[in-house]
Design an enzyme around this catalytic site. Structure first.
Site, PDB file in Angstrom:
ATOM      1  N   ASN A 156       0.855  -1.186   0.000  1.00 40.74           N
ATOM      2  CA  ASN A 156       0.000   0.000   0.000  1.00 40.74           C
ATOM      3  C   ASN A 156       0.890   1.235   0.000  1.00 40.74           C
ATOM      4  OD1 ASN A 156       0.573   0.835   2.816  1.00 40.74           O
ATOM      5  ND2 ASN A 156      -0.379  -1.132   3.277  1.00 40.74           N
ATOM      6  N   CYS A 204       1.167   2.244  14.147  1.00 34.72           N
ATOM      7  CA  CYS A 204       0.922   3.216  13.084  1.00 34.72           C
ATOM      8  C   CYS A 204       1.074   2.573  11.710  1.00 34.72           C
ATOM      9  CB  CYS A 204       1.924   4.357  13.276  1.00 34.72           C
ATOM     10  SG  CYS A 204       1.506   5.821  12.387  1.00 34.72           S
ATOM     11  N   ALA A 205       1.566   1.333  11.668  1.00 37.15           N
ATOM     12  CA  ALA A 205       1.816   0.684  10.372  1.00 37.15           C
ATOM     13  C   ALA A 205       0.513   0.449   9.623  1.00 37.15           C
ATOM     14  CB  ALA A 205       2.528  -0.644  10.588  1.00 37.15           C
ATOM     15  N   ASP A 212      -4.126  -6.096   4.965  1.00 32.53           N
ATOM     16  CA  ASP A 212      -5.168  -6.905   5.594  1.00 32.53           C
ATOM     17  C   ASP A 212      -5.105  -8.358   5.145  1.00 32.53           C
ATOM     18  OD1 ASP A 212      -6.398  -4.950   7.205  1.00 32.53           O
ATOM     19  OD2 ASP A 212      -7.302  -4.047   5.432  1.00 32.53           O
ATOM     20  N   LYS A 262       8.651 -17.382 -10.110  1.00 30.44           N
ATOM     21  CA  LYS A 262       7.880 -16.300 -10.721  1.00 30.44           C
ATOM     22  C   LYS A 262       6.703 -16.882 -11.519  1.00 30.44           C
ATOM     23  CE  LYS A 262       8.287 -12.553 -13.970  1.00 30.44           C
ATOM     24  NZ  LYS A 262       8.995 -12.117 -15.148  1.00 30.44           N
ATOM     25  N   PRO A 299      -2.824 -11.625  10.521  1.00 30.54           N
ATOM     26  CA  PRO A 299      -3.128 -11.405  11.942  1.00 30.54           C
ATOM     27  C   PRO A 299      -3.255  -9.912  12.213  1.00 30.54           C
ATOM     28  CG  PRO A 299      -0.807 -11.963  11.632  1.00 30.54           C
ATOM     29  CD  PRO A 299      -1.485 -12.163  10.303  1.00 30.54           C
ATOM     30  N   ASP A 300      -4.132  -9.540  13.120  1.00 34.25           N
ATOM     31  CA  ASP A 300      -4.253  -8.130  13.508  1.00 34.25           C
ATOM     32  C   ASP A 300      -3.271  -7.890  14.659  1.00 34.25           C
ATOM     33  OD1 ASP A 300      -5.042  -5.645  14.695  1.00 34.25           O
ATOM     34  OD2 ASP A 300      -6.914  -5.806  13.572  1.00 34.25           O
ATOM     35  N   LYS A 332     -13.777   0.891  16.214  1.00 35.22           N
ATOM     36  CA  LYS A 332     -12.475   0.216  16.111  1.00 35.22           C
ATOM     37  C   LYS A 332     -11.825   0.082  17.489  1.00 35.22           C
ATOM     38  CE  LYS A 332     -10.959   0.745  11.955  1.00 35.22           C
ATOM     39  NZ  LYS A 332     -10.482   1.428  10.766  1.00 35.22           N
ATOM     40  N   LYS A 358     -10.913  -3.603  18.732  1.00 37.23           N
ATOM     41  CA  LYS A 358      -9.510  -4.017  18.830  1.00 37.23           C
ATOM     42  C   LYS A 358      -9.015  -4.041  20.275  1.00 37.23           C
ATOM     43  CE  LYS A 358      -8.373  -2.873  14.158  1.00 37.23           C
ATOM     44  NZ  LYS A 358      -7.291  -3.184  13.226  1.00 37.23           N
TER      45      LYS A 358
HETATM   46  N1  CTP Z   1      -3.412  -3.035  12.316  1.00 35.14           N
HETATM   47  C1  CTP Z   1      -2.589  -4.031  12.748  1.00 35.14           C
HETATM   48  N2  CTP Z   1      -2.576  -5.240  12.117  1.00 35.14           N
HETATM   49  C2  CTP Z   1      -3.382  -5.472  11.072  1.00 35.14           C
HETATM   50  C3  CTP Z   1      -4.238  -4.453  10.615  1.00 35.14           C
HETATM   51  C4  CTP Z   1      -4.215  -3.237  11.261  1.00 35.14           C
HETATM   52  O1  CTP Z   1      -1.841  -3.823  13.710  1.00 35.14           O
HETATM   53  N3  CTP Z   1      -3.356  -6.649  10.472  1.00 35.14           N
HETATM   54  C5  CTP Z   1      -3.449  -1.765  13.048  1.00 35.14           C
HETATM   55  C6  CTP Z   1      -2.878  -0.589  12.315  1.00 35.14           C
HETATM   56  O2  CTP Z   1      -1.500  -0.418  12.592  1.00 35.14           O
HETATM   57  C7  CTP Z   1      -3.707   0.563  12.871  1.00 35.14           C
HETATM   58  C8  CTP Z   1      -5.060  -0.065  13.035  1.00 35.14           C
HETATM   59  O3  CTP Z   1      -4.804  -1.442  13.254  1.00 35.14           O
HETATM   60  O4  CTP Z   1      -3.298   0.953  14.150  1.00 35.14           O
HETATM   61  C9  CTP Z   1      -5.889   0.118  11.798  1.00 35.14           C
HETATM   62  O5  CTP Z   1      -6.879  -0.825  11.776  1.00 35.14           O
HETATM   63  P1  CTP Z   1      -7.575  -1.319  10.440  1.00 35.14           P
HETATM   64  O6  CTP Z   1      -8.694  -2.210  10.832  1.00 35.14           O
HETATM   65  O7  CTP Z   1      -6.608  -1.843   9.464  1.00 35.14           O
HETATM   66  O8  CTP Z   1      -8.035   0.043   9.979  1.00 35.14           O
HETATM   67  P2  CTP Z   1      -8.387   0.465   8.590  1.00 35.14           P
HETATM   68  O9  CTP Z   1      -7.311   0.235   7.610  1.00 35.14           O
HETATM   69  O10 CTP Z   1      -8.834   1.853   8.816  1.00 35.14           O
HETATM   70  O11 CTP Z   1      -9.445  -0.662   8.332  1.00 35.14           O
HETATM   71  P3  CTP Z   1     -10.964  -0.758   7.997  1.00 35.14           P
HETATM   72  O12 CTP Z   1     -10.904  -1.382   6.691  1.00 35.14           O
HETATM   73  O13 CTP Z   1     -11.534  -1.623   9.062  1.00 35.14           O
HETATM   74  O14 CTP Z   1     -11.499   0.629   8.048  1.00 35.14           O
END
Ligand code: CTP
Length: 412
Positions: A215, A278-279, A283, A293, A310-311, A344, A348
């Site tokens: 991204n 902050c990363a 997803d 390749k 994983p979150d 969120k 979380k």
């Molecule tokens: N985050 C994380 N691990 C993941 C996904 C997100 O640690 N696999 C953290 C990010 O670093 C950030 C927060 O979760 O602090 C963002 O959550 P996320 O659900 O990814 O937010 P959005 O991208 O805004 O997602 P959504 O599609 O739910 O709006």
């Protein structure tokens, strides 16, 4: 960053990283500083006074009780004459001496006698670095206003892997320049002794050896937060995905590619006192990345089976033991910013969500890769909305806010 006209007293401790001190002399001089060296007795097992003197273009000092040296320049004058004292490598022994105010040789005496800023670049075996005694000494030194750069993670001379490698000469020179320009010289170090972790940047999820899902995250905000926390005295680890940014001074940086690697690196650094996620973690990842390749085939494009990553934020926020005291997540939203951020926060299990309005063009500023952000801090107690700020200002304000939140805690 220039060090033009600055006088640096470089104190070289006795460790295998001593050889990098010679490179450091070169880097500091190249940036315009004049360098004078003190070598401890142990340092002289690794570096000779002659090589330090040749590279610095000045005498290298070694003895506390040297009539000739005292006649030329007294040991008190030696430390007072500098703008900054840099200790590199700062061994466990030297750090212990500094923390306890020993003055048993020229290096420790100069450090005790100085009224100037001091920057240390620790280097030691990972077990020594992680020993409670070293942690205590580090906390004392930070409280005394000493600035710290590194150590970095990596393979060590002793064959072990972990934190303990001396920061690179360029990173030490950056930290010296930041200190001398006032960047980290704030007398107040409210987070001294606090261990903080920040994730930053994107993750890259491989499709095959040459392609990946990514991204647009630049890592600017996460890196600025790591730096701001370090400037307030925290001992910061930055776990970063692939970015084109310099390592922030005074921060231990762990570089990763994928979400799985980021989670492993974060878990390896637990427990910490504060964690800021902050990363922009991808997803999804490809369920089965190709070993070779992928080739175009007459049958049409391949379909990429995706599985959820994983979150990392939720995993740490929901830990039942060793959870950080403060867990901060980020949320990038284009509409119903506060409503989504509140959901969120609950989902979380974190303490704060820094909600970032990334809508464009109607007022949103936080477009990925940009320099400005419009953020609201959503906590269980309410919402604070900040004015449009650049990412450095957001980072500094967030670090201050974290320090305020944690002000009554004792760190050791
Ligand atoms: N985050 C994380 N691990 C993941 C996904 C997100 O640690 N696999 C953290 C990010 O670093 C950030 C927060 O979760 O602090 C963002 O959550 P996320 O659900 O990814 O937010 P959005 O991208 O805004 O997602 P959504 O599609 O739910 O709006």
């Amino acid at each position: 960053m220039t060090l033009s006209g600055k006088r640096i007293l470089l104190i070289v401790g006795g460790g295998i990283a001593g050889y990098k001190a010679l490179e450091l002399i070169r880097v500091l001089r190249k940036r315009g500083a004049s360098v004078r060296c003190i070598l401890t007795k142990a340092a002289q097992e690794f570096v000779t006074p002659l090589s330090a003197a040749s590279l610095s273009g000045d005498k290298a000092y070694t003895d506390l009780f040297s009539l000739t040296d005292e006649a030329e320049m007294g040991h008190i004058e030696l430390s007072r004459d500098a703008d900054l004292l840099v200790v590199a490598p700062a061994t466990a022994d030297l750090m212990a001496k500094m923390a306890h105010g020993f003055a048993s040789d020229l290096a420790s005496t100069a450090l005790l006698a100085t009224d100037k800023a001091v920057l240390i670049a620790p280097a030691m075996n990972v077990r020594m670095w992680e020993h409670p005694a070293t942690k205590r000494n580090l906390a004392v030194l930070r409280e005394d206003g000493v600035s710290v750069v590194g150590p970095d993670e990596g393979e060590m001379a002793c064959g072990e892997f972990g934190f303990g490698r001396m920061a690179q000469p360029d990173a030490i020179a950056d930290a010296a320049a930041a200190l001398l320009s006032g960047g980290a010289a704030s007398p107040a170090k409210p987070l001294a002794g606090c261990r903080a972790l920040v994730t930053s940047g994107p993750t890259h999820e491989p499709i095959d050896p040459v392609r990946y899902i990514a991204n647009r995250s630049s890592g600017k905000q996460g890196h600025a937060i790591a730096r701001a926390l370090a400037e307030l005295g925290a001992e910061v680890t930055l776990v970063s995905g692939p970015v084109a940014l310099a390592d922030p001074p005074g921060v231990a940086v762990v570089k990763v590619e994928t979400a799985a690697e980021m989670l492993a690196a974060v878990e390896a650094r637990m427990p910490v006192d504060a964690a800021v996620f902050c990363a922009a973690v991808a997803d999804w990842r490809v369920a089965r990345a190709g070993d070779e390749k992928l080739k175009k085939t007459p049958g049409g494009p391949p379909s990429l089976g995706l599985v959820e990553n994983p979150d990392i934020l939720a995993t740490i926020a929901k830990r039942t033991s060793g959870r950080p005291v403060l867990v901060v997540g980020f949320a990038a939203e284009t509409e119903k910013v506060i409503e989504h951020a509140k959901a969120k926060l609950a989902r979380k299990g974190c303490d704060w969500i820094v909600a970032n309005d990334v809508s464009t063009p109607a007022g949103g500023t936080g477009v990925m890769g940009g320099d400005r952000n419009t953020v609201s801090i959503v906590t269980r107690d309410g919402v604070e909305t900040w004015p449009i700020l650049d990412k450095t200002a957001v980072a500094q304000r967030l670090a201050q806010r974290i320090a305020e939140q944690l002000k009554d805690r004792q760190w050791v």
